[in-house]
Design a protein around this motif. Structure first.
Motif, PDB file in Angstrom:
ATOM      1  N   GLY A  57       0.838  -1.202   0.000  1.00 55.89           N
ATOM      2  CA  GLY A  57       0.000   0.000   0.000  1.00 55.89           C
ATOM      3  C   GLY A  57       0.866   1.243   0.000  1.00 55.89           C
ATOM      4  N   MET A  58       0.871   1.942   1.105  1.00 58.39           N
ATOM      5  CA  MET A  58       1.652   3.177   1.244  1.00 58.39           C
ATOM      6  C   MET A  58       3.074   2.809   1.659  1.00 58.39           C
ATOM      7  N   ASP A  59       4.040   2.972   0.747  1.00 64.70           N
ATOM      8  CA  ASP A  59       5.418   2.610   1.070  1.00 64.70           C
ATOM      9  C   ASP A  59       6.078   3.657   1.977  1.00 64.70           C
ATOM     10  N   GLY A  60       7.326   3.409   2.335  1.00 70.01           N
ATOM     11  CA  GLY A  60       8.028   4.299   3.249  1.00 70.01           C
ATOM     12  C   GLY A  60       8.218   5.706   2.723  1.00 70.01           C
ATOM     13  N   ILE A  61       8.509   5.854   1.437  1.00 70.34           N
ATOM     14  CA  ILE A  61       8.717   7.194   0.859  1.00 70.34           C
ATOM     15  C   ILE A  61       7.425   8.002   0.934  1.00 70.34           C
ATOM     16  N   ALA A  62       6.309   7.406   0.567  1.00 71.12           N
ATOM     17  CA  ALA A  62       5.021   8.104   0.651  1.00 71.12           C
ATOM     18  C   ALA A  62       4.697   8.457   2.099  1.00 71.12           C
ATOM     19  N   THR A  63       5.006   7.551   3.012  1.00 67.08           N
ATOM     20  CA  THR A  63       4.767   7.800   4.435  1.00 67.08           C
ATOM     21  C   THR A  63       5.622   8.965   4.923  1.00 67.08           C
ATOM     22  N   ILE A  64       6.887   8.990   4.523  1.00 67.41           N
ATOM     23  CA  ILE A  64       7.788  10.088   4.906  1.00 67.41           C
ATOM     24  C   ILE A  64       7.258  11.420   4.391  1.00 67.41           C
ATOM     25  N   ARG A  65       6.829  11.450   3.149  1.00 66.18           N
ATOM     26  CA  ARG A  65       6.312  12.711   2.572  1.00 66.18           C
ATOM     27  C   ARG A  65       5.110  13.227   3.361  1.00 66.18           C
ATOM     28  N   GLU A  66       4.216  12.324   3.765  1.00 70.26           N
ATOM     29  CA  GLU A  66       3.057  12.731   4.561  1.00 70.26           C
ATOM     30  C   GLU A  66       3.476  13.180   5.955  1.00 70.26           C
ATOM     31  N   LEU A  67       4.421  12.467   6.559  1.00 72.86           N
ATOM     32  CA  LEU A  67       4.934  12.833   7.878  1.00 72.86           C
ATOM     33  C   LEU A  67       5.465  14.269   7.846  1.00 72.86           C
ATOM     34  N   ILE A  68       6.263  14.593   6.826  1.00 74.96           N
ATOM     35  CA  ILE A  68       6.849  15.932   6.714  1.00 74.96           C
ATOM     36  C   ILE A  68       5.766  16.995   6.565  1.00 74.96           C
ATOM     37  N   LYS A  69       4.692  16.686   5.828  1.00 77.02           N
ATOM     38  CA  LYS A  69       3.586  17.642   5.684  1.00 77.02           C
ATOM     39  C   LYS A  69       2.901  17.895   7.023  1.00 77.02           C
ATOM     40  N   ILE A  70       2.716  16.836   7.802  1.00 79.71           N
ATOM     41  CA  ILE A  70       2.011  16.961   9.074  1.00 79.71           C
ATOM     42  C   ILE A  70       2.863  17.648  10.123  1.00 79.71           C
ATOM     43  N   ASP A  71       4.114  17.211  10.247  1.00 78.93           N
ATOM     44  CA  ASP A  71       4.998  17.792  11.267  1.00 78.93           C
ATOM     45  C   ASP A  71       6.447  17.707  10.802  1.00 78.93           C
ATOM     46  N   PRO A  72       6.961  18.774  10.202  1.00 72.43           N
ATOM     47  CA  PRO A  72       8.337  18.751   9.691  1.00 72.43           C
ATOM     48  C   PRO A  72       9.402  18.707  10.780  1.00 72.43           C
ATOM     49  N   THR A  73       9.002  18.816  12.040  1.00 69.20           N
ATOM     50  CA  THR A  73       9.996  18.743  13.122  1.00 69.20           C
ATOM     51  C   THR A  73      10.208  17.330  13.652  1.00 69.20           C
ATOM     52  N   VAL A  74       9.466  16.350  13.130  1.00 68.73           N
ATOM     53  CA  VAL A  74       9.632  14.977  13.609  1.00 68.73           C
ATOM     54  C   VAL A  74      10.729  14.301  12.785  1.00 68.73           C
ATOM     55  N   PRO A  75      11.861  13.964  13.422  1.00 70.27           N
ATOM     56  CA  PRO A  75      12.922  13.270  12.697  1.00 70.27           C
ATOM     57  C   PRO A  75      12.553  11.803  12.483  1.00 70.27           C
ATOM     58  N   PHE A  76      13.056  11.255  11.389  1.00 75.56           N
ATOM     59  CA  PHE A  76      12.722   9.867  11.082  1.00 75.56           C
ATOM     60  C   PHE A  76      13.958   9.087  10.689  1.00 75.56           C
ATOM     61  N   ILE A  77      13.877   7.788  10.931  1.00 75.45           N
ATOM     62  CA  ILE A  77      14.940   6.839  10.617  1.00 75.45           C
ATOM     63  C   ILE A  77      14.354   5.846   9.629  1.00 75.45           C
ATOM     64  N   ALA A  78      15.001   5.687   8.492  1.00 73.16           N
ATOM     65  CA  ALA A  78      14.545   4.743   7.476  1.00 73.16           C
ATOM     66  C   ALA A  78      15.213   3.393   7.713  1.00 73.16           C
TER      67      ALA A  78
END
Length: 148
Positions: A57-78
């Motif tokens: 379904g929603m892969d990691g890249i799509a999830t990251i893009r949505e995460l950044i839209k919602i809260d660009p201050t949340v750091p993420f680890i792939a």
């Protein structure tokens, strides 16, 4: 207590990471897919998010893009079971793409536990810096994300 979200479609990976992080006194939330993780990001303040790159379904890249839209201050680890790929092979380099999108770390499964803990600690430091900068008048909080 720092709060970490793990988004991974593999139950065993989620359970193992949850056990590890809870032993290190992190508050841990779990999501089996991108949409569930995005809903949680919209309702909980996370210090770091661990995101699997390959999910149905929603892969990691799509999830990251949505995460950044919602809260660009949340750091993420792939994280991914696939290594950084060679362009000659024709396969996309999802871990490399995650780094370009601002991941504080990209780890290939199976990864060393200490590498993950170091990556989470670094992500939490980045989050603290982003929140400090966001409080300053006229700041652009995404500048730290791209620099990390």
């Amino acid at each position: 207590m720092p709060t970490v979200l793990i988004i991974d479609d593999d139950y065993a990976t989620r359970a193992a990471l949850e056990t590890l992080l809870k032993k290190k006194r992190f508050c841990v939330f779990l999501a089996p897919d991108g949409p569930t993780g995005i809903r949680l990001i919209g309702s909980v303040s996370f210090d770091a998010v661990v995101i699997d790159m390959f999910m149905p379904g929603m892969d990691g890249i799509a999830t990251i893009r949505e995460l950044i839209k919602i809260d660009p201050t949340v750091p993420f680890i792939a994280i991914s079971g696939y290594a950084f790929t060679d362009k000659k092979q024709g396969a996309p380099d999802f871990l490399g793409m995650a780094i370009k999108l601002g991941a504080t770390a990209a780890l290939q499964k199976p990864f060393d536990i200490l590498d993950l803990l170091e990556a989470v600690d670094r992500a939490i430091e980045v989050r603290q810096q982003l929140l400090i900068e966001a409080r300053q008048p006229g700041s652009a909080s995404t500048s730290v994300r791209k620099a990390s």
